[in-house]
Design an enzyme around this catalytic site. Structure first.
Site, short mmCIF file in Angstrom:
data_model
loop_
_atom_site.label_atom_id
_atom_site.label_comp_id
_atom_site.label_asym_id
_atom_site.label_seq_id
_atom_site.Cartn_x
_atom_site.Cartn_y
_atom_site.Cartn_z
CE LYS A 83 -1.95 4.22 40.51
NZ LYS A 83 -2.25 4.88 39.78
O1 G3P Z 1 -4.31 2.93 35.73
C1 G3P Z 1 -3.54 3.33 35.11
C2 G3P Z 1 -3.72 3.40 33.72
O2 G3P Z 1 -4.40 5.13 34.09
C3 G3P Z 1 -3.51 3.55 32.73
O3 G3P Z 1 -3.87 3.30 31.74
O4 G3P Z 1 -4.67 3.80 29.41
O5 G3P Z 1 -2.74 5.45 30.20
O6 G3P Z 1 -2.38 2.48 30.34
P1 G3P Z 1 -3.11 3.53 30.10
#
Ligand code: G3P
Length: 217
Positions: A83
């Site tokens: 990634k």
């Molecule tokens: O895959 C990306 C994710 O982990 C981000 O999620 O909820 O932290 O925006 P969030």
């Protein structure tokens, strides 16, 4: 549509994996912190458990270092997807690592133009962040639809991996738009099974069953 689980919690992945719900896993530095585990050790454990792609994120800022980190992460297991962030250096790293035959997931995508660049750099996956766009009053799902249109217009092979998924509606909307993959926390995936009318129906059935005085076993 494939389901990836967005966590480095091995027990949570195993529970969903046993049900056949896990097509892959995504991690990031914040999720590694949350797990309290060493990145190399926990990523290896996840790769041993899950046969689909497991994203492990580089943390360098310069392309050369990202490439070196990416090669080290990719050596953990054949199903690693390296990634990299959607920066100019990240795109350079994507081009080199994908050229070497590694799967690459380009993350932190917030615009259709960024997604176009990632596809041209050979990304296996592009990760547009739906929830974080919603957080700032943009429509994250519009971005998924725009990328779908652009990739289809030019037959790009890069898979749309909708990330930052926060709700069950995000998942069904991504499926309607035609995202290739969603990645969501285990709790969001499990809540897909919940419906207030299912609970109400079960409650009624249990009450009526008790009144019959019967047993099946
Ligand atoms: O895959 C990306 C994710 O982990 C981000 O999620 O909820 O932290 O925006 P969030």
């Amino acid at each position: 549509m494939k389901f990836f689980v967005d966590t480095a919690d091995v027990a949570a992945i195993a529970e969903l994996n046993d049900l056949g719900m896990v097509d892959g896993v995504t991690t990031n530095p914040s999720l590694i912190l949350k797990s309290g585990r060493n990145i190399l050790e926990v990523t290896k454990e996840i790769c041993d458990l899950v046969s689909g792609p497991v994203s492990a994120e580089v943390v360098a800022l310069q392309a050369d270092e990202m490439i070196a980190e990416g090669r080290k992460l990719a050596a953990i297991a054949p199903n690693i997807a390296v990634k990299v962030p959607l920066t100019w250096d990240g795109l350079k790293a994507c081009k080199v690592l994908s050229g070497e035959g590694f799967m690459v997931n380009v993350t932190l995508c917030f615009s259709a133009n960024q997604a176009l660049l990632a596809a041209k750099a050979g990304a296996t996956f592009i990760s547009p962040f739906v929830g974080r766009l919603d957080d700032i009053n943009f429509d994250g799902l519009d971005l998924i639809a725009d990328i779908r249109t652009i990739y289809d217009n030019y037959d790009f092979d890069t898979q749309i991996l909708a990330a930052s998924i926060r709700t069950v509606n995000h998942i069904s909307d991504c499926a309607k738009i035609g995202a290739d993959v969603i990645t969501a926390p285990p709790a969001v995936i499990k809540s897909l099974a919940s419906h207030v009318l299912t609970d109400k129906g079960m409650d009624q059935f249990m009450k009526d069953w008790a009144k019959t005085g019967q047993k099946i076993l």
